[in-house]
Design a protein around this motif. Sequence first.
Motif, short mmCIF file in Angstrom:
data_model
loop_
_atom_site.label_atom_id
_atom_site.label_comp_id
_atom_site.label_asym_id
_atom_site.label_seq_id
_atom_site.Cartn_x
_atom_site.Cartn_y
_atom_site.Cartn_z
N ASP A 37 74.80 12.50 -30.99
CA ASP A 37 74.42 11.40 -31.86
C ASP A 37 74.61 10.11 -31.07
N ARG A 50 75.00 7.20 -31.70
CA ARG A 50 75.96 6.23 -32.24
C ARG A 50 77.40 6.55 -31.82
N ARG A 83 76.61 2.89 -26.62
CA ARG A 83 76.22 3.54 -27.87
C ARG A 83 75.08 2.79 -28.54
N TYR A 84 74.32 3.54 -29.35
CA TYR A 84 73.27 2.92 -30.16
C TYR A 84 73.93 2.13 -31.28
N ALA A 85 73.71 0.83 -31.30
CA ALA A 85 74.37 -0.04 -32.28
C ALA A 85 73.56 -0.12 -33.56
N CYS A 86 74.21 0.17 -34.68
CA CYS A 86 73.57 0.01 -35.98
C CYS A 86 74.65 -0.21 -37.02
N ASP A 87 74.26 -0.64 -38.20
CA ASP A 87 75.22 -0.90 -39.26
C ASP A 87 75.96 0.39 -39.63
N ALA A 146 74.40 2.35 -42.33
CA ALA A 146 72.99 2.72 -42.16
C ALA A 146 72.88 4.20 -41.78
N ASN A 147 71.83 4.85 -42.25
CA ASN A 147 71.57 6.25 -41.91
C ASN A 147 70.57 6.30 -40.76
N LEU A 148 71.01 6.84 -39.65
CA LEU A 148 70.14 6.94 -38.48
C LEU A 148 69.37 8.25 -38.52
N ASP A 149 68.07 8.19 -38.33
CA ASP A 149 67.25 9.39 -38.17
C ASP A 149 67.45 9.87 -36.74
N TRP A 160 65.24 9.39 -33.28
CA TRP A 160 65.73 8.72 -32.07
C TRP A 160 65.45 9.57 -30.84
#
Length: 450
Positions: free
Chosen positions: A232, A234, A342-346, A349-352, A356
């Motif tokens: 993942d 993230r 790392r992939y930065a996101c909230d 938030a739900n990452l697909d 990706w």
Amino acid sequence: MVVTGHFIDSDWVLQKRVLNFCNVPPPHTGVIIADALSKCFIDWGIENKVSSITVDNASYNDCKIGQLGSVIDVVREGIKYLNNSESRILEFAKIKKQLQLPSRKLILDCPTRWNSTYLMLDSGLEFKDVFPRYADIDPGFHYVPTDFEWMKVEEVCKFLGIFHEITDMISGSEYPTANIFLVELYRIKELLNEKALDPFEHIRAMVGSMSVKFDKYWGESNVLLSLGAILDPRYKMFLINHVFSVIYGEDAAPRFIAEIRDILYELYNEYVDCHVVSHSEQQQRQVVKRRQNESSTSSSKKQKMTAPAILTGKEKFHMHVSEIDRAPPEKSDLDVYLEESRYACDAKANLDVFGWWKGERLRFPILSRMAADILSVPVTTVASESTFSAGGRVIDDRRASMSVETVQMLLCGNDWIRSLHGLKNKSRESLDVAESITFEEVELPESFND
């Protein structure tokens, strides 16, 4: 027995299909179940294409709720007494209304399901002021917990409430993938460590049994859950470094982190070998095809001795690039992936995650294939349990004479048609937890085989 297949389609979308819903006559030994499963694989022609199997814990699904003993008995018996009469429920509701309490209903639990017991205690706790008032008007109601008992119920609800939140988050996903578990799972271990020192004896006893169960399942699935988290974008190795210190302790964590890292690279190297073999076979097929074309062309005309062809600049450059492509890269896909940030996101938030990897498949051609295989492994039996819930509605007392083949066609056909048209079944949250059906709880009517 229900067999559910999970796979990644050509658009990198995780798919699920019910492959079989079959009657397995007793005795339900491991050999008999394995034979039924093997037959299903052969019928579908996938016996050599299965990478992993996730099974229900069946008879090992023993209940630890009994250790709470008197903490829940008085609440359960009180709710059972009220639910046995509509007039009692109405009187109870009147008192709730007078106290301006919510119109939520009392829930009677399924004793073999801890989450339904939690919901029962939580609903009872909300109406604890109603119990003594109802006892004043009904002499037969002897189920009023003391203040100390309500305090113990409250402590149990605080404890189980976190578990309910985590399991609801995981089970609420229609297709829970391997990457979503570890980031929640370590919270359970953290809580168990904390509650092992709880002043209440009944909490410590329950935690002791739960810790044994946690260690058993973690020991069996730690590699898969860890690899899923690493793949993942993230989390990568950052989550492993943090979580392992909680699960194993600061001193032992480095050793287990190193083991996971070694397994990760060992598995990746297997994918590299498969990629090389596949690439070589593809080149061989291209050479054979080209020679066949050359042979076909030369057979129509008489071959003549000609001078060596002079290569153009474009052709020479193509040969040079081909040599570079064949040379092993200084850094592998895996090295590059882990070294990048790392992939930065909230956080909410739900990452697909498949989306990706689909976008990065050209940059990580080998690692993306490995990610697709690891992340698609189902780590829960949610999909199978939902099929059994549907099975319980199909096979009832009025339709108990249907043949095994008819039931199988109804269940499989329903699942495939819904998937084809993008229709979803009701979410787990909308189903009464006390009515949910698991593998070991399904009982077919005696007339089913008739």
